[in-house]
Design a protein around this motif. Structure first.
Motif, PDB file in Angstrom:
ATOM      1  N   ASP A 240      46.803  37.085  40.211  1.00 10.68           N
ATOM      2  CA  ASP A 240      45.245  36.804  39.820  1.00 10.68           C
ATOM      3  C   ASP A 240      45.569  36.107  40.306  1.00 10.68           C
ATOM      4  O   ASP A 240      44.496  34.975  40.930  1.00 10.68           O
ATOM      5  CB  ASP A 240      44.736  36.860  38.212  1.00 10.68           C
ATOM      6  N   ASP A 242      46.845  32.581  40.453  1.00 10.67           N
ATOM      7  CA  ASP A 242      45.631  31.348  39.792  1.00 10.67           C
ATOM      8  C   ASP A 242      47.785  30.678  39.469  1.00 10.67           C
ATOM      9  O   ASP A 242      47.106  28.698  39.379  1.00 10.67           O
ATOM     10  CB  ASP A 242      45.163  31.069  38.551  1.00 10.67           C
ATOM     11  N   ARG A 243      48.711  30.732  40.250  1.00 10.56           N
ATOM     12  CA  ARG A 243      50.080  30.379  40.138  1.00 10.56           C
ATOM     13  C   ARG A 243      50.597  30.322  40.932  1.00 10.56           C
ATOM     14  O   ARG A 243      50.281  31.340  41.523  1.00 10.56           O
ATOM     15  CB  ARG A 243      50.598  31.145  38.576  1.00 10.56           C
TER      16      ARG A 243
HETATM   17 ZN   LIG Z   1      47.219  33.964  36.865  1.00 11.15          ZN
END
Ligand SMILES: [Zn+2]
Length: 451
Positions: A240, A242-243
């Motif tokens: 998703d 975010d990393r």
């Molecule tokens: Zn994530």
């Protein structure tokens, strides 16, 4: 509600198997309960988006219906990485956001990450949401509406303005078939880069590898492609967005604590004395380097929501976790966004004119274990750690106990903590050499054997 999936309500988000745990009926209830968590007079819209999973459209529709039936207006930002939902909340001054995603979990999972205002929902708030979802929340409010809204152009323009590159890079990006490729590839091209795309087509079945850049085997294709194309670096995104995961020009993984070390040194040139946060699992070399560069290093608990909350509390300008969450608050909003972090890392490389290995040459070489997971039930895991803290404190060891037990030795450290996401204990060690590493590990493991 029968068969309520209590186990899906975790420390930082809701996550479970789609269709059995994470049903459309649950998504509808979440919409209603989320509305109840907002201030009574809230009139601003809620941002709703999703990742690429096949169960996403049905869950998103049910969620929006729940929010609308509770009287809330929704802005549907479609398939985007989670950070674009955060960005939309900030830029549009929305009431909050609910993003339909199970991050890097296998394709049969789904879940929700939420914000109220600009704060990530976590801990007690998620438990409160769970309680509300088990009640009957019918309201007499007028039905809200849903407006499709594209946030991508605004986001891309923001990052292009914020991160101009003084030299272009040849960069390979691996989106693991998640939503990040659609954002990062055009963004980095606008920054002047030559972009080689790997698994950038969204595919909710994740046919190539799990979108988790903290697992070394998921980085192999990226590393090989960087070498084959003689690229400057490789950037991987989780499911998703975010990393982040990074490989250098040789295809070697640069772990997040070392990325944070480099970004910290760069930041401290501009903001002397700035506060920088990392988590309990990071290398001591990171904390030492921040202090040596005149910064204030804060060691904090693991978890992106907890780190974001600590950043607000301390006014920290930068933070990062081993899992690849990097948070910038100097020119950005303080949330974890891998596409933005990739741009900042390239900007740091461009400005210094150096490679990763040149920039890390003065950092003392240590040996560290990866995270060692030991199966332990959710009922027992916190007790075991509490007992360990009592035991090792009584023996006079220097212990940090903000999140599990980190024993500080003169020449390294050993960590024992309960996983927030799995029925497991997690250990990690760092030492000057393998002999000391084994000694530190034996100390904790021999005690664990007695439990
Ligand atoms: Zn994530």
């Amino acid at each position: 509600m029968t068969d309520f999936p209590h186990h899906a309500f975790r420390e930082y988000d809701i996550r479970g198997i789609a269709a059995t745990d994470i049903t459309e009926a649950l998504a509808y209830r979440l919409g209603q309960a989320f509305a109840t968590m907002l201030p009574a007079n809230e009139s601003r819209p809620v941002i709703v988006g999703r990742d690429v999973r096949l169960s996403g459209p049905g869950l998103q529709t049910a969620l929006i219906r729940g929010l609308n039936d509770a009287g809330l207006h929704v802005m549907d930002i479609g398939i985007v990485p989670t950070p674009l939902a955060y960005y939309a909340v900030h830029q549009l001054s929305a009431a909050g956001s609910v993003h339909v995603t199970a991050s890097h979990n296998p394709s049969e999972y789904n879940g929700f990450k939420m914000m109220i205002g600009t704060s990530s929902l976590h801990g007690h708030d998620i438990q409160r949401l769970k309680e509300l979802m088990q009640q009957d929340l019918r309201t007499d409010k007028a039905t809200g509406s849903c407006t499709p809204f594209s946030i991508t152009d605004s986001y891309t323009q923001f990052v292009v303005n914020d991160c101009p590159l003084s030299r272009p890079f040849k960069v390979v990006i691996d989106a693991g078939n998640g939503p990040s490729g659609m954002i990062a590839a055009p963004l980095y091209r606008q920054l002047g880069c030559e972009v080689i795309e790997l698994y950038c087509e969204p595919d909710g079945r994740f046919p190539n590898h799990h979108p988790d850049p903290t697992i070394a085997e998921n980085m192999v294709d990226l590393a090989n492609t960087v070498r084959a194309h003689k690229a400057d670096l490789g950037i991987a995104f989780d499911g998703d967005g975010d990393r982040i995961g990074i490989v250098d020009e040789h295809g070697t993984i640069i772990w997040s604590d070392m990325l944070l070390l480099l970004l910290s040194r760069r930041l401290l040139l501009e903001y002397p004395g700035a506060t920088i946060i990392s988590e309990i699992k990071s290398s001591q070399m990171l904390y030492n380097a921040i202090e040596q560069a005149g910064g204030k290093a804060v060691m904090w608990r693991t978890g992106h929501s907890l780190i974001k909350a600590k950043m607000k509390e301390t006014g920290a300008l930068l933070a990062g976790e081993m899992s690849g969450h990097l948070f910038f608050a100097d020119r950005f909003f303080g949330f974890d966004d891998a596409a933005y972090a990739g741009a900042r890392i390239m900007q740091m490389l461009a400005d210094t004119g150096s490679t990763f290995s040149e920039l890390l040459a003065d950092v003392p070489i240590t040996v560290a274990t990866p995270e060692i997971r030991i199966a332990c039930s959710d009922q027992e895991k916190f007790d075991v750690v509490d007992q360990a803290i009592i035991h090792f404190k009584s023996l006079g060891y220097d212990i940090i106990d903000i999140d599990g037990m980190r024993i500080r030795f003169a020449d390294g450290w050993g960590l024992l903590r309960a996983s927030n996401t799995q029925p497991a204990l997690v250990m990690r060690f760092e030492a000057p050499d393998n002999k000391r590493l084994d000694e530190m590990r034996a100390l904790i493991e021999s005690w664990l054997d007695t439990q």
